[in-house]
Design a protein around this motif. Structure first.
Motif, PDB file in Angstrom:
ATOM      1  N   VAL A   1       0.844  -1.181   0.000  1.00  0.00           N
ATOM      2  CA  VAL A   1       0.000   0.000   0.000  1.00  0.00           C
ATOM      3  C   VAL A   1       0.883   1.235   0.000  1.00  0.00           C
ATOM      4  N   THR A   2       0.398   2.281  -0.665  1.00  0.00           N
ATOM      5  CA  THR A   2       1.051   3.578  -0.588  1.00  0.00           C
ATOM      6  C   THR A   2       0.029   4.619  -0.163  1.00  0.00           C
ATOM      7  N   ILE A   3       0.536   5.700   0.409  1.00  0.00           N
ATOM      8  CA  ILE A   3      -0.316   6.824   0.788  1.00  0.00           C
ATOM      9  C   ILE A   3       0.424   8.105   0.438  1.00  0.00           C
ATOM     10  N   THR A   4      -0.249   9.011  -0.254  1.00  0.00           N
ATOM     11  CA  THR A   4       0.377  10.271  -0.615  1.00  0.00           C
ATOM     12  C   THR A   4       0.346  11.224   0.573  1.00  0.00           C
ATOM     13  N   GLY A   5       1.073  12.315   0.445  1.00  0.00           N
ATOM     14  CA  GLY A   5       1.049  13.319   1.504  1.00  0.00           C
ATOM     15  C   GLY A   5      -0.359  13.827   1.763  1.00  0.00           C
TER      16      GLY A   5
ATOM     17  N   ILE B   1      -4.123  10.089  -0.230  1.00  0.00           N
ATOM     18  CA  ILE B   1      -4.667   9.173  -1.233  1.00  0.00           C
ATOM     19  C   ILE B   1      -3.938   7.841  -1.127  1.00  0.00           C
ATOM     20  N   THR B   2      -4.711   6.761  -1.049  1.00  0.00           N
ATOM     21  CA  THR B   2      -4.123   5.438  -0.849  1.00  0.00           C
ATOM     22  C   THR B   2      -4.247   4.565  -2.090  1.00  0.00           C
ATOM     23  N   ASN B   3      -3.343   3.630  -2.194  1.00  0.00           N
ATOM     24  CA  ASN B   3      -3.363   2.652  -3.273  1.00  0.00           C
ATOM     25  C   ASN B   3      -2.976   1.310  -2.677  1.00  0.00           C
ATOM     26  N   PHE B   4      -3.913   0.377  -2.661  1.00  0.00           N
ATOM     27  CA  PHE B   4      -3.687  -0.940  -2.071  1.00  0.00           C
ATOM     28  C   PHE B   4      -3.490  -1.992  -3.162  1.00  0.00           C
ATOM     29  N   ALA B   5      -2.627  -2.943  -2.874  1.00  0.00           N
ATOM     30  CA  ALA B   5      -2.536  -4.110  -3.738  1.00  0.00           C
ATOM     31  C   ALA B   5      -3.846  -4.887  -3.647  1.00  0.00           C
ATOM     32  N   ASP B   6      -4.251  -5.496  -4.745  1.00  0.00           N
ATOM     33  CA  ASP B   6      -5.511  -6.237  -4.755  1.00  0.00           C
ATOM     34  C   ASP B   6      -5.524  -7.342  -3.699  1.00  0.00           C
ATOM     35  N   SER B   7      -4.369  -7.924  -3.466  1.00  0.00           N
ATOM     36  CA  SER B   7      -4.289  -9.066  -2.552  1.00  0.00           C
ATOM     37  C   SER B   7      -4.567  -8.692  -1.097  1.00  0.00           C
TER      38      SER B   7
ATOM     39  N   THR C   1      -5.269  -1.941   6.370  1.00  0.00           N
ATOM     40  CA  THR C   1      -5.507  -0.502   6.340  1.00  0.00           C
ATOM     41  C   THR C   1      -4.221   0.231   6.716  1.00  0.00           C
ATOM     42  N   ILE C   2      -4.111   1.450   6.237  1.00  0.00           N
ATOM     43  CA  ILE C   2      -2.952   2.285   6.545  1.00  0.00           C
ATOM     44  C   ILE C   2      -3.445   3.534   7.247  1.00  0.00           C
TER      45      ILE C   2
END
Length: 116
Positions: free
Chosen positions: A50-54, A57-63, A69-70
């Motif tokens: 997962v990534t989160i922008t400053g 905005i988050t982007n999770f791997a489908d798996s 959660t982040i």
């Protein structure tokens, strides 16, 4: 100098939960372009979790969607990864990453082992 220190890994049974922490020093976690969690299982390439922008905005791997959660704590200058419903495929070394412009910083990693 900016440093990232992960903690919270360990051994857990399938179906269990863990919370990983990534404590940053030297810079506010909100001043990075993005932060994220990656993992690397034995014999496999490192992959995005997962990534989160400053801006949040988050982007999770489908798996991991629906299970992980982040979150961020400004007072602790820490990013957390809450992992629920863990399974054996989640076993890996988990790394925290921060990106600022052309600079990428990695933590040392923390081992997560899920027993089936």
């Amino acid at each position: 100098q900016v440093q990232l220190v992960e903690s919270g890994g360990g051994l857990v049974q399938a179906g269990g939960s863990l919370r990983l922490s990534c404590a940053a020093s030297g810079r506010s976690i909100f001043n990075f372009n993005s932060m994220g969690w990656y993992r690397q299982a034995p014999g496999k390439q490192r992959e995005l979790v997962v990534t989160i922008t400053g801006g949040g905005i988050t982007n999770f791997a489908d798996s991991v969607k629906g299970r992980f959660t982040i979150s961020r704590d400004s007072a602790k200058n820490t990013v957390f990864l809450q992992m629920n419903s863990l399974n054996a495929e989640d076993t890996a070394v988990y790394y925290c990453k921060a990106v600022s412009g052309f600079t990428t910083i990695w933590g040392q990693g923390t081992q997560v082992t899920v027993s089936s």
